[in-house]
Design an enzyme around this catalytic site. Sequence first.
Site, short mmCIF file in Angstrom:
data_model
loop_
_atom_site.label_atom_id
_atom_site.label_comp_id
_atom_site.label_asym_id
_atom_site.label_seq_id
_atom_site.Cartn_x
_atom_site.Cartn_y
_atom_site.Cartn_z
N ASP A 64 11.18 -1.65 -0.33
CA ASP A 64 10.75 -0.48 0.44
C ASP A 64 9.77 0.35 -0.37
O ASP A 64 9.47 0.06 -1.54
CB ASP A 64 11.96 0.35 0.87
CG ASP A 64 12.94 0.61 -0.27
OD1 ASP A 64 12.48 1.01 -1.36
OD2 ASP A 64 14.15 0.41 -0.08
N HIS A 118 0.38 -13.54 -0.49
CA HIS A 118 1.62 -13.69 0.28
C HIS A 118 1.63 -14.93 1.16
O HIS A 118 2.68 -15.30 1.70
CB HIS A 118 1.83 -12.44 1.14
CG HIS A 118 0.78 -12.27 2.19
ND1 HIS A 118 -0.53 -11.95 1.89
CD2 HIS A 118 0.82 -12.41 3.54
CE1 HIS A 118 -1.24 -11.88 2.99
NE2 HIS A 118 -0.45 -12.17 4.02
N ASP A 119 0.47 -15.58 1.33
CA ASP A 119 0.37 -16.77 2.17
C ASP A 119 0.21 -18.06 1.36
O ASP A 119 0.08 -19.13 1.94
CB ASP A 119 -0.83 -16.65 3.12
CG ASP A 119 -0.55 -15.72 4.30
OD1 ASP A 119 0.62 -15.55 4.65
OD2 ASP A 119 -1.53 -15.18 4.84
N ASP A 167 19.76 -2.31 0.62
CA ASP A 167 19.91 -3.08 1.88
C ASP A 167 19.35 -4.49 1.75
O ASP A 167 19.36 -5.26 2.71
CB ASP A 167 19.27 -2.34 3.04
CG ASP A 167 17.74 -2.24 2.94
OD1 ASP A 167 17.19 -2.63 1.89
OD2 ASP A 167 17.11 -1.76 3.90
N GLU A 178 -10.21 -11.03 5.51
CA GLU A 178 -9.65 -12.38 5.46
C GLU A 178 -10.32 -13.18 6.56
O GLU A 178 -10.21 -12.84 7.73
CB GLU A 178 -8.14 -12.34 5.67
CG GLU A 178 -7.52 -13.74 5.60
CD GLU A 178 -6.12 -13.79 6.17
OE1 GLU A 178 -5.28 -14.52 5.61
OE2 GLU A 178 -5.84 -13.09 7.18
N ASP A 191 13.78 -2.87 -4.03
CA ASP A 191 14.65 -2.26 -3.02
C ASP A 191 15.33 -1.04 -3.62
O ASP A 191 16.08 -1.16 -4.59
CB ASP A 191 15.67 -3.31 -2.56
CG ASP A 191 16.75 -2.72 -1.67
OD1 ASP A 191 16.49 -1.68 -1.03
OD2 ASP A 191 17.85 -3.31 -1.61
N ASP A 193 -6.85 -8.46 8.13
CA ASP A 193 -6.18 -9.72 8.43
C ASP A 193 -6.98 -10.52 9.47
O ASP A 193 -7.39 -9.98 10.50
CB ASP A 193 -4.78 -9.41 8.96
CG ASP A 193 -3.92 -10.63 9.13
OD1 ASP A 193 -3.59 -11.27 8.11
OD2 ASP A 193 -3.55 -10.95 10.28
N ASP A 215 -3.13 -2.95 4.68
CA ASP A 215 -3.41 -4.13 5.48
C ASP A 215 -3.76 -3.69 6.90
O ASP A 215 -3.06 -2.87 7.50
CB ASP A 215 -2.17 -5.04 5.53
CG ASP A 215 -2.53 -6.50 5.28
OD1 ASP A 215 -3.44 -6.98 5.96
OD2 ASP A 215 -1.90 -7.13 4.43
#
Length: 560
Positions: free
Chosen positions: A28, A336-337, A24, A262, A20, A204, A97
């Site tokens: 990013d 990430h999954d 915040d 995927e 970051d 995806d 992605d």
Amino acid sequence: MAPWWQSAVVYQIYPRSFADSDGDGVGDLRGIAAHLDHLSALGVDVVWLSPVYRSPMDDNGYDISDYTDIDPLFGTLADIDALIEGLHTRGIKLVMDLVVNHTSDEHAWFADSRDLSSPMRDWYIWRPARDGHEPGSPGAEPTNAGSFFSGPGWQFDPASGQYYLHLFSPKQPDLNWENPAVRHAVYDMMRWWVDRGVDGFRMDVINLISKTYPLADGPANGPGGLCYDPSIVVEGPRLHEFLREMNREVGLSEKELFSVGEMIMVDAATARSHTDPAAGELGMVFTFEHVSIDNGPTGMKWDVVPLHLPALKANLAEWQDEMADVGWNSLYFENHDQPRSVSRFGDDSEPFRVASAKTLATTLHLLKGTPYVYQGQELGMTNAGFTSIEQYNDLESTRFFAEAVAGGGDPAQLLAAIAFKSRDNARTPMQWDASPNAGFTTGTPWLAVTPNHAEINAVAAIADPDSVFHHYRRLIALRHDLEVVRQGRFALLLPEDERLFCYTRTLGDEVLLVVANWSSEPVALPSDLPDRSGAEVLLGTHDSTGDELAGWESRIYRLA
């Protein structure tokens, strides 16, 4: 000549959790740009960036409202241009992605589609209520399709009096790929990103884009008579056609763009059909089979059983053998999954966390295929250790918990399963240093930092020549240096051994032997392994070279 990505190693960045720059609490693009030297030091060739497009963030960016803009949470188009330049300057390519099975319900396409008279009505999958039912009433959904995120797969739209299909969240309506205008809008968008400097796409749930028509009820195997059988929605009859068209229209093969699909419930033979260069479809696909090995009898990810190593070896070997001469493997244990592999397949307790993280990496990276490193995996980051459902952000986890508790499930047992398998385990902030927020942010992080960041972080790992980070760096260098790692033939050894994962890679006269102890107890190497006299140890987790492996020890031999 082999495609360039067959020699590459990919690093996945989940932008929300990487770094970051503005305090915040959310990662990013400028935060990523500030850490590119970390990627250079690791030696990776490609960065796969999870979605940074404009989005309402119902599913953390996988619900896209504008494919050609950056969400202000992550920055601007100028920031993505700067990131592309920074990566390319370091010899690293960028893969975006591509989420085109569905959009956000706040996308302009869907807003137009809600109008019955709109030319875009057919851009999504709309259907009237079931015969004999009042639209919007219980049980009136056109079919009994269930959502991957729990509940019905249809959402009623009062404005038009019909239902739209959403295989995921109600805020993620499925696109109608039968409509040529939809497909060509997608291809236009992909070309736009390629012209901007993007080097390829991770696609995806791409094997859901072709639906089997007419849409009909499936087996009622879920709560409320819903059908949760994914097999009825994967690999639709026009999937090969759509992927060939995409390849041709965007120039995936012609421009040597990176492409990985995927694919839910894909087996090795099907993956081969999609990645055969003669098919003109994809460079590689992601399989889910090996990360479903610890699913219990129901097949659900939350039905957790202990890992049976021979089953995992058999599955990985099947994919190695099936793709040996045609097609290509993608190699991963984390993304990430998926939860953190050292907590799932290894031993995240001391003193075995470092050794098991290294051994998992050795086992994976010496296979044939393109390896993927998920952010923090190179540090041996562990699962989050959350103890209450309120700590979770993940839509899949929270919806499952609410539905299961309402159905009489034991909250403690449900929480234990979620703590082990939740996607949030991979989404806790990247651990850069030992400061209070792990160097991720100066603000309040959007998801809690894992408490062990004081010991497990990038600064400590880079300073320690024996760290998980440097082991990954050496594995990546081996792939770059040795053709046998990239293209050698795989042969599994000791398939029924419940502790040892051993195999060879052979190219011409060169043979590598990988021996890995996937347990915390010492194991003697069997006498029927290939002769190791005169062999060179290219890389090991320990200093030993004898006939016994310590707990979670592994070695890579070059045989004489």
